[in-house]
Design a protein around this motif. Structure first.
Motif, PDB file in Angstrom:
ATOM      1  N   ARG A 164      31.629  26.412 -20.267  1.00 17.29           N
ATOM      2  CA  ARG A 164      30.839  25.301 -19.725  1.00 17.29           C
ATOM      3  C   ARG A 164      31.401  24.809 -18.392  1.00 17.29           C
ATOM      4  NH1 ARG A 164      29.676  21.490 -24.743  1.00 17.29           N
ATOM      5  NH2 ARG A 164      28.155  22.910 -25.626  1.00 17.29           N
ATOM      6  N   ILE A 165      32.701  24.679 -18.344  1.00 14.82           N
ATOM      7  CA  ILE A 165      33.352  24.239 -17.102  1.00 14.82           C
ATOM      8  C   ILE A 165      33.105  25.267 -15.999  1.00 14.82           C
ATOM      9  CG2 ILE A 165      35.585  23.805 -15.995  1.00 14.82           C
ATOM     10  CD1 ILE A 165      36.515  22.606 -18.673  1.00 14.82           C
ATOM     11  N   GLY A 166      33.205  26.536 -16.333  1.00 11.72           N
ATOM     12  CA  GLY A 166      32.959  27.612 -15.365  1.00 11.72           C
ATOM     13  C   GLY A 166      31.539  27.583 -14.843  1.00 11.72           C
ATOM     14  N   ARG A 167      30.543  27.411 -15.732  1.00 10.71           N
ATOM     15  CA  ARG A 167      29.135  27.342 -15.304  1.00 10.71           C
ATOM     16  C   ARG A 167      28.896  26.119 -14.412  1.00 10.71           C
ATOM     17  NH1 ARG A 167      26.729  28.176 -21.124  1.00 10.71           N
ATOM     18  NH2 ARG A 167      27.446  30.308 -21.456  1.00 10.71           N
ATOM     19  N   THR A 168      29.481  25.002 -14.807  1.00  9.79           N
ATOM     20  CA  THR A 168      29.309  23.787 -14.019  1.00  9.79           C
ATOM     21  C   THR A 168      29.898  23.978 -12.627  1.00  9.79           C
ATOM     22  OG1 THR A 168      29.479  22.473 -16.044  1.00  9.79           O
ATOM     23  CG2 THR A 168      29.762  21.312 -13.940  1.00  9.79           C
ATOM     24  N   LEU A 169      31.096  24.550 -12.571  1.00 10.42           N
ATOM     25  CA  LEU A 169      31.709  24.802 -11.268  1.00 10.42           C
ATOM     26  C   LEU A 169      30.903  25.816 -10.457  1.00 10.42           C
ATOM     27  CD1 LEU A 169      35.523  24.882 -12.114  1.00 10.42           C
ATOM     28  CD2 LEU A 169      34.271  23.131 -10.860  1.00 10.42           C
ATOM     29  N   ALA A 170      30.325  26.801 -11.111  1.00 10.78           N
ATOM     30  CA  ALA A 170      29.533  27.810 -10.420  1.00 10.78           C
ATOM     31  C   ALA A 170      28.294  27.190  -9.778  1.00 10.78           C
ATOM     32  CB  ALA A 170      29.138  28.918 -11.384  1.00 10.78           C
ATOM     33  N   ILE A 171      27.799  26.135 -10.336  1.00  9.54           N
ATOM     34  CA  ILE A 171      26.611  25.469  -9.777  1.00  9.54           C
ATOM     35  C   ILE A 171      27.016  24.410  -8.749  1.00  9.54           C
ATOM     36  CG2 ILE A 171      24.675  23.930 -10.343  1.00  9.54           C
ATOM     37  CD1 ILE A 171      24.514  25.392 -13.054  1.00  9.54           C
ATOM     38  N   VAL A 172      28.014  23.621  -9.044  1.00  6.42           N
ATOM     39  CA  VAL A 172      28.393  22.486  -8.215  1.00  6.42           C
ATOM     40  C   VAL A 172      29.145  22.920  -6.949  1.00  6.42           C
ATOM     41  CG1 VAL A 172      29.799  20.392  -8.159  1.00  6.42           C
ATOM     42  CG2 VAL A 172      28.407  20.901 -10.156  1.00  6.42           C
ATOM     43  N   LEU A 173      30.062  23.863  -7.030  1.00  9.18           N
ATOM     44  CA  LEU A 173      30.870  24.255  -5.868  1.00  9.18           C
ATOM     45  C   LEU A 173      30.039  24.769  -4.694  1.00  9.18           C
ATOM     46  CD1 LEU A 173      34.133  25.784  -7.350  1.00  9.18           C
ATOM     47  CD2 LEU A 173      33.857  23.685  -6.087  1.00  9.18           C
ATOM     48  N   PRO A 174      29.092  25.675  -4.878  1.00  7.99           N
ATOM     49  CA  PRO A 174      28.297  26.102  -3.712  1.00  7.99           C
ATOM     50  C   PRO A 174      27.534  24.941  -3.062  1.00  7.99           C
ATOM     51  CG  PRO A 174      27.983  27.627  -5.522  1.00  7.99           C
ATOM     52  CD  PRO A 174      28.765  26.470  -6.059  1.00  7.99           C
ATOM     53  N   VAL A 175      27.045  24.027  -3.875  1.00 10.07           N
ATOM     54  CA  VAL A 175      26.326  22.871  -3.321  1.00 10.07           C
ATOM     55  C   VAL A 175      27.281  22.019  -2.491  1.00 10.07           C
ATOM     56  CG1 VAL A 175      25.120  20.738  -3.928  1.00 10.07           C
ATOM     57  CG2 VAL A 175      24.598  22.847  -5.156  1.00 10.07           C
ATOM     58  N   LEU A 176      28.491  21.793  -2.986  1.00  7.69           N
ATOM     59  CA  LEU A 176      29.471  21.007  -2.241  1.00  7.69           C
ATOM     60  C   LEU A 176      29.889  21.706  -0.949  1.00  7.69           C
ATOM     61  CD1 LEU A 176      31.775  19.646  -5.081  1.00  7.69           C
ATOM     62  CD2 LEU A 176      30.181  18.363  -3.659  1.00  7.69           C
ATOM     63  N   VAL A 177      30.053  23.014  -0.994  1.00  8.91           N
ATOM     64  CA  VAL A 177      30.444  23.753   0.202  1.00  8.91           C
ATOM     65  C   VAL A 177      29.366  23.661   1.279  1.00  8.91           C
ATOM     66  CG1 VAL A 177      30.899  26.070   1.098  1.00  8.91           C
ATOM     67  CG2 VAL A 177      32.020  25.303  -0.992  1.00  8.91           C
ATOM     68  N   VAL A 178      28.112  23.853   0.892  1.00  7.86           N
ATOM     69  CA  VAL A 178      27.008  23.782   1.853  1.00  7.86           C
ATOM     70  C   VAL A 178      26.888  22.366   2.409  1.00  7.86           C
ATOM     71  CG1 VAL A 178      24.496  23.908   2.090  1.00  7.86           C
ATOM     72  CG2 VAL A 178      25.735  25.710   0.893  1.00  7.86           C
TER      73      VAL A 178
END
Length: 133
Positions: free
Chosen positions: A7-21
């Motif tokens: 769950r943590i991995g999926r959440t990070l996979a979604i949230v990190l690209p958004v934060l980077v952009v």
């Protein structure tokens, strides 16, 4: 435990690209060249300056010569400018007087400044030396 890590991995996979952009977009927006040219204070002040008259440009050039070399060189250039541009003759007295004042400022002595006097524009250089003294 494995489910929690997934769950943590999926959440990070979604949230990190958004934060980077989002952070990249904000960083580019804050770069000085991203704004309008009129917002730049250097460009704005340059746009507000009025153009120099020919006599002002000549005076500045001669003052630079006086400061970098000596009053004799500046007066020689003034004499050449009067010969090459007769339309500048009405301004010769004013320019020579300014050079005389600048010579006193450079040397701190009217005597030293007067040693560089040349027969340009009558006695205007000497008058400038006397006025600054």
């Amino acid at each position: 435990m494995i489910q929690t890590i997934r769950r943590i991995g999926r959440t990070l996979a979604i949230v990190l690209p958004v934060l980077v952009v989002l952070s990249g977009t904000l960083a580019v927006a804050r770069v000085p060249w991203a704004g309008l040219p009129a917002e730049d204070p250097v460009l704005a002040s340059a746009a507000q300056q009025k153009p120099q008259t020919p006599q002002e440009a000549l005076t500045e050039r001669l003052l630079t010569t006086l400061r970098q070399q000596d009053p004799t060189a500046a007066l020689t250039q003034l004499q050449e400018a009067m010969r090459d541009e007769p339309s500048m003759a009405p301004h010769c007295d004013e320019i020579a007087r300014t050079l005389g004042e600048a010579a006193v400022e450079k040397y701190g002595s009217a005597v030293r400044a007067q040693q560089h006097a040349r027969p340009v524009c009558d006695t205007s250089f000497a008058a400038g030396v006397a006025a600054a003294h």
